[in-house]
Design an enzyme around this catalytic site. Structure first.
Site, PDB file in Angstrom:
ATOM      1  N   ASP A   1      35.753  59.109  53.059  1.00 41.23           N
ATOM      2  CA  ASP A   1      35.132  57.803  52.893  1.00 41.23           C
ATOM      3  C   ASP A   1      35.081  57.157  54.275  1.00 41.23           C
ATOM      4  O   ASP A   1      36.083  57.122  54.983  1.00 41.23           O
ATOM      5  CB  ASP A   1      35.968  56.940  51.938  1.00 41.23           C
ATOM      6  CG  ASP A   1      35.371  55.555  51.774  1.00 41.23           C
ATOM      7  OD1 ASP A   1      34.485  55.412  50.922  1.00 41.23           O
ATOM      8  OD2 ASP A   1      35.779  54.628  52.509  1.00 41.23           O
TER       9      ASP A   1
ATOM     10  N   GLU B   1      29.542  61.100  52.409  1.00 42.87           N
ATOM     11  CA  GLU B   1      28.443  60.325  51.833  1.00 42.87           C
ATOM     12  C   GLU B   1      27.196  60.584  52.665  1.00 42.87           C
ATOM     13  O   GLU B   1      27.284  60.707  53.885  1.00 42.87           O
ATOM     14  CB  GLU B   1      28.745  58.829  51.921  1.00 42.87           C
ATOM     15  CG  GLU B   1      29.964  58.398  51.168  1.00 42.87           C
ATOM     16  CD  GLU B   1      30.358  56.997  51.592  1.00 42.87           C
ATOM     17  OE1 GLU B   1      29.678  56.060  51.176  1.00 42.87           O
ATOM     18  OE2 GLU B   1      31.317  56.854  52.343  1.00 42.87           O
TER      19      GLU B   1
ATOM     20  N   CYS C   1      35.517  54.386  38.654  1.00 43.24           N
ATOM     21  CA  CYS C   1      36.921  54.748  38.475  1.00 43.24           C
ATOM     22  C   CYS C   1      37.052  56.272  38.485  1.00 43.24           C
ATOM     23  O   CYS C   1      36.418  56.952  37.671  1.00 43.24           O
ATOM     24  CB  CYS C   1      37.446  54.204  37.148  1.00 43.24           C
ATOM     25  SG  CYS C   1      39.105  54.808  36.773  1.00 43.24           S
TER      26      CYS C   1
ATOM     27  N   CYS D   1      38.548  57.407  34.752  1.00 48.50           N
ATOM     28  CA  CYS D   1      37.794  57.329  33.493  1.00 48.50           C
ATOM     29  C   CYS D   1      36.289  57.189  33.704  1.00 48.50           C
ATOM     30  O   CYS D   1      35.529  57.035  32.746  1.00 48.50           O
ATOM     31  CB  CYS D   1      38.316  56.181  32.623  1.00 48.50           C
ATOM     32  SG  CYS D   1      37.839  54.553  33.232  1.00 48.50           S
TER      33      CYS D   1
ATOM     34  N   CYS E   1      40.919  49.535  37.867  1.00 54.44           N
ATOM     35  CA  CYS E   1      39.928  49.775  36.826  1.00 54.44           C
ATOM     36  C   CYS E   1      40.105  48.786  35.669  1.00 54.44           C
ATOM     37  O   CYS E   1      41.211  48.577  35.177  1.00 54.44           O
ATOM     38  CB  CYS E   1      40.053  51.206  36.305  1.00 54.44           C
ATOM     39  SG  CYS E   1      38.880  51.565  34.996  1.00 54.44           S
TER      40      CYS E   1
ATOM     41  N   CYS F   1      40.777  51.417  32.262  1.00 50.57           N
ATOM     42  CA  CYS F   1      42.003  52.217  32.075  1.00 50.57           C
ATOM     43  C   CYS F   1      43.178  51.745  32.927  1.00 50.57           C
ATOM     44  O   CYS F   1      44.274  52.268  32.816  1.00 50.57           O
ATOM     45  CB  CYS F   1      41.731  53.691  32.334  1.00 50.57           C
ATOM     46  SG  CYS F   1      41.558  54.095  34.074  1.00 50.57           S
TER      47      CYS F   1
ATOM     48  N   ASP G   1      39.415  52.436  49.519  1.00 50.14           N
ATOM     49  CA  ASP G   1      38.831  53.485  50.359  1.00 50.14           C
ATOM     50  C   ASP G   1      39.198  54.878  49.834  1.00 50.14           C
ATOM     51  O   ASP G   1      38.402  55.797  49.862  1.00 50.14           O
ATOM     52  CB  ASP G   1      39.295  53.349  51.811  1.00 50.14           C
ATOM     53  CG  ASP G   1      38.767  52.074  52.440  1.00 50.14           C
ATOM     54  OD1 ASP G   1      37.653  51.663  52.073  1.00 50.14           O
ATOM     55  OD2 ASP G   1      39.474  51.486  53.278  1.00 50.14           O
TER      56      ASP G   1
HETATM   57 ZN   LIG Z   1      39.362  53.779  34.732  1.00 55.23          ZN
END
Ligand SMILES: [Zn+2]
Length: 417
Positions: free
Chosen positions: A186, A270, A337, A340, A356, A359, A366
């Site tokens: 990242d 990226e 996330c 999840c 998140c 969850c 980062d």
């Molecule tokens: Zn999550």
């Protein structure tokens, strides 16, 4: 498996006064041809007429050479003048290319600014001197042995000195990477790089000091009388600072990219082009939907350049070591996330904290970015070679089309379809 490698060797030239004089003249003739043809095209553009491409420009060049007024062009090497026209054509094509948003219509060249000329062929090397057509054998300070087939050479001036840059091509066996790991990166502002294994690299501190110095020097410049001797001295001081900053950055990028490249066979990053485009297209509250300029300021621009350069370095170093770099879609990497897959802006509590809303997964933001980049890399690899090939559209500088992709897949134990 073999691949073609392109490489450039740059040496400081040691011309005698006669040769140096000719170099000044040749650079001048090439600059003249560039500006003259550019002016013609800009006029055509102004009247909304089609511009001249290489063949037509070359026709004009022939006429100029025959005229009394521009007869001095005959003294320069004709292929180098043609090379300049080809470069101008390329610059126009890039300027019109929508896929290259940062390219602009070419500009006029001024004396003393990037003085240069190129030879597409006809030059020779013999260990410590180079034969330049119409100039002769010029000595250079040999620091490395030139290997490979000579492709072209460019003579350029930087400050008082002349340099020659020779491009060569050769075939080499693709090495096998000693590691067999895959890692996601990242790229950020506060942490220059965060790796999906949890480690990170901070931007260099010395850089900030130099930036402060530069800002200070620029403030002082603004208080001086323009073009006075003190002003000129201050200008030089600023030029030296810029050079120093560039060197510090380059050194940092080299060290960082080498260590990551040595340790991982597959590096997922990226796609910066997609990232920059989607960012600038989004707009902000003040100017919704419009193309908003990215945050201005020296720091930002240096960082942007730094990331681009860094990824390029990773790519060619992976080529040396027999690994690979994979670019993935950067969208929502900071809002998804990793546990999840819930995508929400609310997941990003602050600049650095991710939590998140579904969850409850918590981590440094980062690191979440790096984990998502890695997950996307795995997904692309799992889809097989077909999808992978599409990531090859962006050729790194200095490599051929036979990149060690399949090799990289095998290294990771991924079955090749
Ligand atoms: Zn999550």
């Amino acid at each position: 498996m073999k691949q073609v490698i392109r490489k450039a060797f740059k040496f400081k030239l040691n011309p005698n006064s006669d040769q140096a004089q000719k170099m000044v003249e040749f650079a001048g003739a090439n600059r003249f041809v560039w500006n003259k043809a550019l002016a013609k095209n800009l006029t055509l553009l102004e009247y909304k007429k089609p511009i001249l491409w290489y063949q037509e420009m070359n026709f004009w060049l022939g006429l100029w050479k025959k005229s009394n007024e521009y007869g001095f062009l005959k003294q320069a090497h004709s292929q180098s003048l043609q090379q300049t026209l080809k470069q101008l054509e390329r610059a126009f094509k890039n300027g019109f290319d929508k896929k290259q948003p940062l390219k602009r219509i070419p500009r006029f060249k001024r004396k003393g600014q990037k003085d240069s000329f190129s030879y597409p062929q006809g030059f020779k090397l013999d260990g410590n001197s180079v034969f330049l057509p119409k100039i002769g054998w010029v000595k250079y300070r040999s620091s490395r042995k030139v290997v490979g087939e000579l492709k072209n050479c460019t003579v350029s001036r930087r400050g008082k000195h002349w340099y020659v840059s020779v491009q060569v091509e050769y075939e080499a066996e693709i090495p096998r990477h000693s590691a067999n790991s895959i890692i996601g990166l990242d790229l950020g502002v506060k942490r220059f790089i965060t790796l999906s294994d949890g480690s990170y690299i901070e931007p260099i501190n010395s850089f900030k000091k130099l930036e402060k110095k530069l800002a200070f020097a620029q403030r002082r410049l603004s208080k001086k009388v323009k073009f006075s001797s003190n002003w000129k001295k201050q200008k030089q001081r600023i030029a030296r600072l810029h050079e120093k900053i560039a060197n510090v950055r380059l050194d940092f990028l080299h060290k960082t990219s080498t260590s990551i490249s040595k340790n991982h066979a597959m590096i997922v990053v990226e796609d910066l082009k997609v990232r920059n485009m989607s960012k600038s297209a989004k707009g902000n509250i003040d100017k919704p939907g419009k193309n908003v300029k990215p945050k201005s300021g020296l720091n930002k621009s240096i960082l942007d350049q730094g990331w681009g350069m860094f990824v390029q370095m990773l790519e060619y170093k992976q080529n040396w070591f027999g690994g690979d770099v994979l670019r993935v879609d950067p969208r929502h990497t900071s809002q998804t996330c990793p546990k999840c897959q819930n995508i929400s802006r609310a997941n990003r509590k602050t600049q650095s904290a991710f939590a998140c809303t579904e969850c409850g997964f918590k981590a440094n933001a980062d690191l979440v970015g790096a984990l998502n980049v890695l997950a996307r890399g795995h997904r692309v690899l799992a889809c097989g070679v077909e999808t992978l090939v599409s990531t090859l559209k962006q050729e790194p500088v200095g490599s051929s089309d036979t990149r060690p992709l399949l090799n990289g897949l095998k290294l990771l134990g991924i079955p090749v379809l």
